[in-house]
Design an enzyme around this catalytic site. Sequence first.
Site, PDB file in Angstrom:
ATOM      1  N   LEU A  63       0.830  -1.197   0.000  1.00 16.78           N
ATOM      2  CA  LEU A  63       0.000   0.000   0.000  1.00 16.78           C
ATOM      3  C   LEU A  63       0.870   1.254   0.000  1.00 16.78           C
ATOM      4  CD1 LEU A  63      -3.378   0.435   1.699  1.00 16.78           C
ATOM      5  CD2 LEU A  63      -1.750   2.304   1.803  1.00 16.78           C
ATOM      6  N   ASN A 110      -3.787  -7.417  -9.216  1.00 16.80           N
ATOM      7  CA  ASN A 110      -2.729  -6.471  -9.550  1.00 16.80           C
ATOM      8  C   ASN A 110      -1.560  -7.201 -10.198  1.00 16.80           C
ATOM      9  OD1 ASN A 110       0.051  -6.199  -7.985  1.00 16.80           O
ATOM     10  ND2 ASN A 110      -1.417  -7.145  -6.559  1.00 16.80           N
ATOM     11  N   PHE A 114       6.468  -4.594  -8.539  1.00 19.45           N
ATOM     12  CA  PHE A 114       7.457  -3.950  -7.646  1.00 19.45           C
ATOM     13  C   PHE A 114       7.845  -2.552  -8.147  1.00 19.45           C
ATOM     14  CE2 PHE A 114       9.502  -8.150  -5.907  1.00 19.45           C
ATOM     15  CZ  PHE A 114       8.358  -8.395  -5.183  1.00 19.45           C
ATOM     16  N   ASN A 138       9.914  -4.395   3.586  1.00 18.31           N
ATOM     17  CA  ASN A 138       9.735  -5.561   2.735  1.00 18.31           C
ATOM     18  C   ASN A 138      10.642  -5.422   1.516  1.00 18.31           C
ATOM     19  OD1 ASN A 138       8.493  -7.142   0.491  1.00 18.31           O
ATOM     20  ND2 ASN A 138       6.944  -7.631   2.026  1.00 18.31           N
ATOM     21  N   SER A 174       5.724 -12.724  -4.732  1.00 11.56           N
ATOM     22  CA  SER A 174       4.929 -11.953  -5.683  1.00 11.56           C
ATOM     23  C   SER A 174       4.848 -12.717  -6.997  1.00 11.56           C
ATOM     24  CB  SER A 174       5.547 -10.579  -5.925  1.00 11.56           C
ATOM     25  OG  SER A 174       4.893  -9.934  -7.007  1.00 11.56           O
ATOM     26  N   ASN A 176       4.247 -11.299  -9.791  1.00 12.68           N
ATOM     27  CA  ASN A 176       4.380 -10.293 -10.841  1.00 12.68           C
ATOM     28  C   ASN A 176       5.817  -9.957 -11.228  1.00 12.68           C
ATOM     29  OD1 ASN A 176       1.522  -9.973 -10.901  1.00 12.68           O
ATOM     30  ND2 ASN A 176       1.684  -8.754  -9.033  1.00 12.68           N
ATOM     31  N   THR A 177       6.777 -10.672 -10.653  1.00  9.40           N
ATOM     32  CA  THR A 177       8.174 -10.578 -11.074  1.00  9.40           C
ATOM     33  C   THR A 177       8.570 -11.957 -11.584  1.00  9.40           C
ATOM     34  OG1 THR A 177       8.733  -8.823  -9.507  1.00  9.40           O
ATOM     35  CG2 THR A 177      10.551 -10.170 -10.325  1.00  9.40           C
ATOM     36  N   LYS A 216       7.952 -13.989   3.411  1.00  6.13           N
ATOM     37  CA  LYS A 216       6.570 -13.884   2.933  1.00  6.13           C
ATOM     38  C   LYS A 216       6.352 -14.882   1.804  1.00  6.13           C
ATOM     39  CE  LYS A 216       2.928 -10.625   1.655  1.00  6.13           C
ATOM     40  NZ  LYS A 216       2.556  -9.199   1.570  1.00  6.13           N
ATOM     41  N   THR A 244      -0.619 -14.896   3.668  1.00  9.81           N
ATOM     42  CA  THR A 244       0.100 -15.111   2.436  1.00  9.81           C
ATOM     43  C   THR A 244       0.057 -13.854   1.560  1.00  9.81           C
ATOM     44  OG1 THR A 244      -1.866 -15.827   1.202  1.00  9.81           O
ATOM     45  CG2 THR A 244      -0.648 -17.536   2.400  1.00  9.81           C
ATOM     46  N   ASN A 245       0.773 -13.973   0.434  1.00 10.62           N
ATOM     47  CA  ASN A 245       0.692 -12.989  -0.631  1.00 10.62           C
ATOM     48  C   ASN A 245      -0.561 -13.258  -1.468  1.00 10.62           C
ATOM     49  OD1 ASN A 245       1.528 -11.001  -2.585  1.00 10.62           O
ATOM     50  ND2 ASN A 245       3.657 -11.451  -2.084  1.00 10.62           N
ATOM     51  N   THR A 246      -0.629 -12.668  -2.648  1.00 12.59           N
ATOM     52  CA  THR A 246      -1.775 -12.854  -3.535  1.00 12.59           C
ATOM     53  C   THR A 246      -1.730 -14.233  -4.202  1.00 12.59           C
ATOM     54  OG1 THR A 246      -0.550 -11.808  -5.340  1.00 12.59           O
ATOM     55  CG2 THR A 246      -1.972 -10.393  -3.995  1.00 12.59           C
ATOM     56  N   GLY A 267      -8.089 -10.056  -1.681  1.00 10.07           N
ATOM     57  CA  GLY A 267      -9.435  -9.734  -1.232  1.00 10.07           C
ATOM     58  C   GLY A 267     -10.206 -10.963  -0.792  1.00 10.07           C
TER      59      GLY A 267
END
Length: 344
Positions: A63, A110, A114, A138, A174, A176-177, A216, A244-246, A267
């Site tokens: 965030l 999302n 990063f 983080n 993540s 997304n990487t 994480k 956890t993460n997403t 969510g």
Amino acid sequence: MSYALLRPFLFNMDPEHAHEMTLSLLDKAHKARVLGLVYGQSMQPTDCMGLQFSNPVGLAAGLDKNGDYIDALAELGFGFIEVGTVTPRPQVGNDKPRLFRIKQADAIINRMGFNNQGIDYLVENVKRCKYKGNIGINIGKNADTPVEQAADDYVYCLERAYPHASYITVNISSPNTKNLRDLQSGDALTQLLDTIKNRHSQLATEYGFYVPLVLKVAPDLEPMQVDYISQQLLDFEIDGLIATNTTLSRVGVEDLQDGDQMGGLSGRPVSHISTQILQQFSDQLGDKVTLIGVGGIDSGAKAVKKIEAGADMIQLYTGLIYRGPGLVQSCIQAIGGYYDAMEG
């Protein structure tokens, strides 16, 4: 009530622009000294990882990626703030659009990647902030760093974050990487933790104080992976685990608009799977490692479910977007009520 009035306006905006505007408005309210009049801080003292927390409800990373809004966010009543994910060098992240609301499911997808201003920028913000509570930093790797050299990026961030962080989170989860989640398994995880922990021990000696180290992980883990990660946490004496993460799963959003977007889902739909993984880690680790539950917490009752599954503390993110800042106090009070009932 103020957020309930503001939310329709924000939800008519592009999600990333709305995120930036919300933080800007929050900062203005902080500087005008009105936040403290609206959101008090409930006390539910919690001791974890050798640290004292005013309450067990924290802000999850993502965030406030650059630590620009620590003081404003702290006034919402959090017991701790985690900033980042931050990388050694600044990077813009993935192409836009990269943030999608799925309103019918109280969810977000999302693929930010990063995006951040780099570790040095974040550290300066942490040094400037007036917040006296615990701040987690983080850390991650740059997108153009080969996964085989990821340890170099983590150590670089670790060295710069160490004297300024209450605890440091190693984010290997993540989606997304590219290839980042490969670091959660087998020799890659062992080698990464070995390198990080060796430098971490050296830093503790150099500075004369100990900063807890946290890992994480993703919710998309097989039981064998949970077993392996648990053993690694014990072998390397890692202090905490964030679960956890997403998720990459699309269960619950597969038929909804934007439910097929690439990226990590957070969510309400991730609540059950993240709590299951948390419970599995709790079964393996008991009280040997501090567990922080995050994922799908949008009410006090959901916060309590994380505690029941073994969490020592929790973190919020997507629930704040759908429920507003009042969620913080709701969770603190629900957790306090749960502990009171257990003692009574």
